[in-house]
Design a protein around this motif. Structure first.
Motif, short mmCIF file in Angstrom:
data_model
loop_
_atom_site.label_atom_id
_atom_site.label_comp_id
_atom_site.label_asym_id
_atom_site.label_seq_id
_atom_site.Cartn_x
_atom_site.Cartn_y
_atom_site.Cartn_z
N UNK A 1 0.83 -1.19 0.00
CA UNK A 1 0.00 0.00 0.00
C UNK A 1 0.88 1.25 0.00
N UNK A 2 1.90 1.28 0.86
CA UNK A 2 2.78 2.45 0.94
C UNK A 2 3.50 2.68 -0.39
N UNK A 3 4.02 1.62 -0.99
CA UNK A 3 4.76 1.79 -2.24
C UNK A 3 3.85 2.29 -3.37
N UNK B 1 -8.33 -7.31 12.99
CA UNK B 1 -7.44 -6.53 12.13
C UNK B 1 -6.05 -6.44 12.72
N UNK B 2 -5.09 -6.26 11.82
CA UNK B 2 -3.73 -5.93 12.21
C UNK B 2 -3.57 -4.43 12.08
N UNK B 3 -3.05 -3.79 13.13
CA UNK B 3 -2.70 -2.37 13.05
C UNK B 3 -1.22 -2.30 12.71
N UNK B 4 -0.92 -1.69 11.57
CA UNK B 4 0.46 -1.56 11.12
C UNK B 4 0.82 -0.08 11.12
N UNK B 5 1.72 0.33 12.01
CA UNK B 5 2.11 1.75 12.04
C UNK B 5 2.87 2.14 10.77
N UNK C 1 1.14 7.65 10.82
CA UNK C 1 -0.20 7.13 10.58
C UNK C 1 -0.25 5.64 10.82
N UNK C 2 -1.32 5.03 10.28
CA UNK C 2 -1.49 3.59 10.44
C UNK C 2 -2.25 3.02 9.25
N UNK C 3 -2.05 1.73 9.06
CA UNK C 3 -2.81 0.98 8.07
C UNK C 3 -3.42 -0.20 8.80
N UNK D 1 -8.13 -2.61 5.31
CA UNK D 1 -9.46 -2.24 5.78
C UNK D 1 -9.61 -0.72 5.81
N UNK D 2 -8.59 -0.03 6.33
CA UNK D 2 -8.58 1.43 6.36
C UNK D 2 -7.15 1.91 6.57
#
Length: 110
Positions: A21-23, A43-47, A62-64, A74-75
């Motif tokens: 997503x970041x790339x 969900x996994x919270x990925x900083x 932020x977070x994904x 998811x968001x």
């Protein structure tokens, strides 16, 4: 009857999905932190971190959130918000960031 609530998406898979997503959406100075399972395992919270070579992460922007049971994001924090936070962090750490790009003792930029 017990319901299986264990994630089918591993932390490594969640981190990979967040990195993709970041790339696709942000420049190269953004990276992922360690995923953490949230919301009862849904969900996994990925900083999302701002990071630079030779100094590493300078802060969270932020977070994904990645589904722990299905395929996908998811968001996420809005990309313009992450960019704004990154700019603030850059300004706060400007001296250290710029110093990391100067070759020791020569004043030559890498």
């Amino acid at each position: 009857m017990a319901v299986d609530v264990s994630p089918t998406v591993s932390a490594l898979e969640a981190e990979a999905k967040a990195s993709l997503f970041l790339s696709d959406h942000l420049p190269d100075r953004f990276t992922t932190g360690d995923p953490a399972l949230q919301e009862g395992g849904a969900v996994w919270r990925v900083p999302v971190l701002l990071a630079y070579p030779n100094i590493g992460p300078v802060g969270e922007v932020g977070e994904i959130l990645v589904s722990a049971r299905a395929d996908g994001v998811v968001s996420h924090t809005a990309t313009d918000e992450m960019l704004a936070r990154a700019r603030t962090l850059y300004d706060e750490h400007r001296d250290a960031i710029e110093a990391a790009f100067v070759v020791s003792g020569t004043g030559v930029r890498r």
